[in-house]
Motif scaffolding. Structure first.
Motif, PDB file in Angstrom:
ATOM      1  N   TYR A  54       1.303  38.067  45.977  1.00  0.00           N
ATOM      2  CA  TYR A  54       0.707  39.268  46.559  1.00  0.00           C
ATOM      3  C   TYR A  54       0.433  39.069  48.051  1.00  0.00           C
ATOM      4  CZ  TYR A  54      -2.552  43.057  47.499  1.00  0.00           C
ATOM      5  OH  TYR A  54      -3.180  44.145  48.048  1.00  0.00           O
ATOM      6  N   GLN A  55      -0.154  37.924  48.395  1.00  0.00           N
ATOM      7  CA  GLN A  55      -0.498  37.667  49.796  1.00  0.00           C
ATOM      8  C   GLN A  55       0.733  37.430  50.656  1.00  0.00           C
ATOM      9  OE1 GLN A  55      -3.295  34.404  49.758  1.00  0.00           O
ATOM     10  NE2 GLN A  55      -5.041  35.803  49.703  1.00  0.00           N
ATOM     11  N   PHE A  56       1.726  36.769  50.103  1.00  0.00           N
ATOM     12  CA  PHE A  56       2.937  36.432  50.848  1.00  0.00           C
ATOM     13  C   PHE A  56       4.155  36.870  50.035  1.00  0.00           C
ATOM     14  CE2 PHE A  56      -0.316  33.139  51.585  1.00  0.00           C
ATOM     15  CZ  PHE A  56      -0.568  33.358  52.929  1.00  0.00           C
ATOM     16  N   PRO A  57       4.417  38.170  49.963  1.00  0.00           N
ATOM     17  CA  PRO A  57       5.512  38.650  49.125  1.00  0.00           C
ATOM     18  C   PRO A  57       6.857  38.128  49.627  1.00  0.00           C
ATOM     19  CG  PRO A  57       4.480  40.477  50.311  1.00  0.00           C
ATOM     20  CD  PRO A  57       3.730  39.248  50.662  1.00  0.00           C
ATOM     21  N   PRO A  58       7.693  37.675  48.697  1.00  0.00           N
ATOM     22  CA  PRO A  58       9.017  37.196  49.087  1.00  0.00           C
ATOM     23  C   PRO A  58       9.926  38.352  49.505  1.00  0.00           C
ATOM     24  CG  PRO A  58       8.425  36.463  46.859  1.00  0.00           C
ATOM     25  CD  PRO A  58       7.406  37.449  47.299  1.00  0.00           C
ATOM     26  N   THR A  59      11.007  37.993  50.135  1.00  0.00           N
ATOM     27  CA  THR A  59      12.042  38.973  50.454  1.00  0.00           C
ATOM     28  C   THR A  59      12.773  39.316  49.157  1.00  0.00           C
ATOM     29  OG1 THR A  59      13.661  37.232  50.843  1.00  0.00           O
ATOM     30  CG2 THR A  59      12.364  37.967  52.760  1.00  0.00           C
ATOM     31  N   ALA A  60      13.694  40.252  49.230  1.00  0.00           N
ATOM     32  CA  ALA A  60      14.449  40.639  48.030  1.00  0.00           C
ATOM     33  C   ALA A  60      15.198  39.440  47.447  1.00  0.00           C
ATOM     34  CB  ALA A  60      15.420  41.771  48.354  1.00  0.00           C
ATOM     35  N   ILE A  61      15.836  38.683  48.297  1.00  0.00           N
ATOM     36  CA  ILE A  61      16.548  37.492  47.811  1.00  0.00           C
ATOM     37  C   ILE A  61      15.556  36.449  47.298  1.00  0.00           C
ATOM     38  CG2 ILE A  61      16.729  36.295  50.039  1.00  0.00           C
ATOM     39  CD1 ILE A  61      19.524  36.389  47.476  1.00  0.00           C
ATOM     40  N   GLY A  62      14.389  36.399  47.923  1.00  0.00           N
ATOM     41  CA  GLY A  62      13.344  35.480  47.476  1.00  0.00           C
ATOM     42  C   GLY A  62      12.857  35.820  46.073  1.00  0.00           C
ATOM     43  N   TRP A  63      12.735  37.138  45.790  1.00  0.00           N
ATOM     44  CA  TRP A  63      12.342  37.558  44.437  1.00  0.00           C
ATOM     45  C   TRP A  63      13.399  37.145  43.419  1.00  0.00           C
ATOM     46  CZ3 TRP A  63       7.690  38.473  42.973  1.00  0.00           C
ATOM     47  CH2 TRP A  63       6.779  39.119  43.800  1.00  0.00           C
ATOM     48  N   ALA A  64      14.659  37.340  43.767  1.00  0.00           N
ATOM     49  CA  ALA A  64      15.751  36.998  42.844  1.00  0.00           C
ATOM     50  C   ALA A  64      15.794  35.496  42.573  1.00  0.00           C
ATOM     51  CB  ALA A  64      17.086  37.470  43.416  1.00  0.00           C
ATOM     52  N   ILE A  65      15.641  34.715  43.625  1.00  0.00           N
ATOM     53  CA  ILE A  65      15.675  33.255  43.454  1.00  0.00           C
ATOM     54  C   ILE A  65      14.429  32.795  42.696  1.00  0.00           C
ATOM     55  CG2 ILE A  65      15.658  31.051  44.675  1.00  0.00           C
ATOM     56  CD1 ILE A  65      17.335  32.431  46.871  1.00  0.00           C
ATOM     57  N   SER A  66      13.287  33.414  42.973  1.00  0.00           N
ATOM     58  CA  SER A  66      12.059  33.061  42.248  1.00  0.00           C
ATOM     59  C   SER A  66      12.173  33.407  40.765  1.00  0.00           C
ATOM     60  CB  SER A  66      10.852  33.770  42.858  1.00  0.00           C
ATOM     61  OG  SER A  66      10.609  33.284  44.165  1.00  0.00           O
ATOM     62  N   ALA A  67      12.808  34.548  40.465  1.00  0.00           N
ATOM     63  CA  ALA A  67      13.017  34.917  39.053  1.00  0.00           C
ATOM     64  C   ALA A  67      13.921  33.890  38.362  1.00  0.00           C
ATOM     65  CB  ALA A  67      13.620  36.315  38.957  1.00  0.00           C
ATOM     66  N   ALA A  68      14.948  33.456  39.052  1.00  0.00           N
ATOM     67  CA  ALA A  68      15.832  32.423  38.480  1.00  0.00           C
ATOM     68  C   ALA A  68      15.064  31.121  38.290  1.00  0.00           C
ATOM     69  CB  ALA A  68      17.044  32.203  39.390  1.00  0.00           C
ATOM     70  N   ALA A  69      14.197  30.795  39.239  1.00  0.00           N
ATOM     71  CA  ALA A  69      13.384  29.578  39.119  1.00  0.00           C
ATOM     72  C   ALA A  69      12.399  29.689  37.958  1.00  0.00           C
ATOM     73  CB  ALA A  69      12.628  29.311  40.426  1.00  0.00           C
ATOM     74  N   LEU A  70      11.849  30.886  37.746  1.00  0.00           N
ATOM     75  CA  LEU A  70      10.955  31.104  36.608  1.00  0.00           C
ATOM     76  C   LEU A  70      11.697  30.841  35.299  1.00  0.00           C
ATOM     77  CD1 LEU A  70       8.129  32.145  35.626  1.00  0.00           C
ATOM     78  CD2 LEU A  70       9.201  34.399  35.484  1.00  0.00           C
ATOM     79  N   LEU A  71      12.912  31.357  35.191  1.00  0.00           N
ATOM     80  CA  LEU A  71      13.718  31.134  33.993  1.00  0.00           C
ATOM     81  C   LEU A  71      14.085  29.657  33.837  1.00  0.00           C
ATOM     82  CD1 LEU A  71      16.053  34.262  34.095  1.00  0.00           C
ATOM     83  CD2 LEU A  71      14.075  33.862  32.610  1.00  0.00           C
ATOM     84  N   ALA A  72      14.421  29.011  34.936  1.00  0.00           N
ATOM     85  CA  ALA A  72      14.734  27.574  34.876  1.00  0.00           C
ATOM     86  C   ALA A  72      13.495  26.783  34.467  1.00  0.00           C
ATOM     87  CB  ALA A  72      15.253  27.084  36.231  1.00  0.00           C
ATOM     88  N   GLY A  73      12.353  27.147  35.028  1.00  0.00           N
ATOM     89  CA  GLY A  73      11.098  26.489  34.655  1.00  0.00           C
ATOM     90  C   GLY A  73      10.779  26.694  33.191  1.00  0.00           C
ATOM     91  N   ALA A  74      11.069  27.904  32.677  1.00  0.00           N
ATOM     92  CA  ALA A  74      10.827  28.176  31.264  1.00  0.00           C
ATOM     93  C   ALA A  74      11.704  27.286  30.386  1.00  0.00           C
ATOM     94  CB  ALA A  74      11.076  29.652  30.964  1.00  0.00           C
ATOM     95  N   ALA A  75      12.956  27.136  30.757  1.00  0.00           N
ATOM     96  CA  ALA A  75      13.865  26.275  29.976  1.00  0.00           C
ATOM     97  C   ALA A  75      13.407  24.821  30.031  1.00  0.00           C
ATOM     98  CB  ALA A  75      15.290  26.408  30.505  1.00  0.00           C
ATOM     99  N   ILE A  76      13.031  24.375  31.207  1.00  0.00           N
ATOM    100  CA  ILE A  76      12.548  22.995  31.365  1.00  0.00           C
ATOM    101  C   ILE A  76      11.243  22.809  30.593  1.00  0.00           C
ATOM    102  CG2 ILE A  76      11.632  21.332  33.038  1.00  0.00           C
ATOM    103  CD1 ILE A  76      13.624  22.610  35.078  1.00  0.00           C
ATOM    104  N   GLY A  77      10.346  23.778  30.690  1.00  0.00           N
ATOM    105  CA  GLY A  77       9.062  23.704  29.997  1.00  0.00           C
ATOM    106  C   GLY A  77       9.230  23.655  28.487  1.00  0.00           C
ATOM    107  N   TRP A  78      10.177  24.432  27.962  1.00  0.00           N
ATOM    108  CA  TRP A  78      10.423  24.432  26.527  1.00  0.00           C
ATOM    109  C   TRP A  78      10.867  23.032  26.070  1.00  0.00           C
ATOM    110  CZ3 TRP A  78       9.150  28.195  23.220  1.00  0.00           C
ATOM    111  CH2 TRP A  78       9.581  28.068  21.902  1.00  0.00           C
ATOM    112  N   GLN A  79      11.767  22.426  26.841  1.00  0.00           N
ATOM    113  CA  GLN A  79      12.230  21.074  26.499  1.00  0.00           C
ATOM    114  C   GLN A  79      11.085  20.069  26.603  1.00  0.00           C
ATOM    115  OE1 GLN A  79      15.139  20.234  25.105  1.00  0.00           O
ATOM    116  NE2 GLN A  79      15.453  22.427  25.116  1.00  0.00           N
ATOM    117  N   ARG A  80      10.270  20.214  27.623  1.00  0.00           N
ATOM    118  CA  ARG A  80       9.120  19.316  27.782  1.00  0.00           C
ATOM    119  C   ARG A  80       8.145  19.477  26.619  1.00  0.00           C
ATOM    120  NH1 ARG A  80       3.982  19.610  30.660  1.00  0.00           N
ATOM    121  NH2 ARG A  80       3.307  17.469  31.004  1.00  0.00           N
ATOM    122  N   GLY A  81       7.902  20.712  26.206  1.00  0.00           N
ATOM    123  CA  GLY A  81       7.016  20.962  25.071  1.00  0.00           C
ATOM    124  C   GLY A  81       7.535  20.313  23.799  1.00  0.00           C
TER     125      GLY A  81
END
Length: 174
Positions: A54-81
């Motif tokens: 909210y304080q530092f909103p990403p650019t459009a490409i930043g949102w897309a890359i952050s969404a991909a990172a969220l999905l990658a983090g979810a996959a990594i987190g599932w394996q870690r769990g």
């Protein structure tokens, strides 16, 4: 500047090794797992991430890359769990967990990759490609959110299933 970076890496390495030694010593012990509190860390981190975005909103490409990172983090987190050991006491139905050394190594590798990527991105990787520090921060926040949330989600689902199985198998108590 190069010598200061080497000193910084050395200090970071010493701190990480000391923390790992302390953590590895405690890993062999079972700790109580409370299903009702597994949501707390992801909720706190979600609030942190929301405030940062909210304080530092990403650019459009930043949102897309952050969404991909969220999905990658979810996959990594599932394996870690899945690497976390969960035990159910058949008599008391108490849940306990033991952190897996593989899960700890997994996190250390992620930290090393993060440090290497940060170093390469800071210098442009020798390709003239420059990524803003805020974009890297956004990506890492999203990755961590996915990792924390799905690690605990996987543990919650598995522990609840294990607990249900033990309860179904135990004789009825009068």
């Amino acid at each position: 500047m190069q010598q200061q970076q080497l000193i910084g890496y050395a200090v970071t390495t010493v701190v990480v090794v000391a923390l790992l030694a302390f953590r590895l010593r405690r890993m062999s012990q079972l700790r109580r797992l409370r299903l009702e509190t597994l949501w707390v860390v992801p909720a706190i981190y979600l609030i942190f991430a929301a405030v940062m975005f909210y304080q530092f909103p990403p650019t459009a490409i930043g949102w897309a890359i952050s969404a991909a990172a969220l999905l990658a983090g979810a996959a990594i987190g599932w394996q870690r769990g899945k690497m976390m050991q969960i035990h159910v006491d058949p008599d008391t139905h108490m849940l306990n967990q033991k952190a897996s050394p593989a899960a700890m190594i997994f996190i250390v590798v992620l930290i090393a990759v993060r440090m290497a990527a940060k170093s390469v991105l800071a210098t442009g990787g020798g390709t003239g490609f420059h990524v803003s520090t805020m974009m890297v921060t956004d990506v890492l926040i999203a990755l961590a959110l996915g990792l924390f949330a799905t690690t605990r989600l996987e543990m919650f689902l598995r522990a609840r299933r294990m607990l249900d199985e033990v309860r179904a198998a135990s004789p009825l108590r009068g």
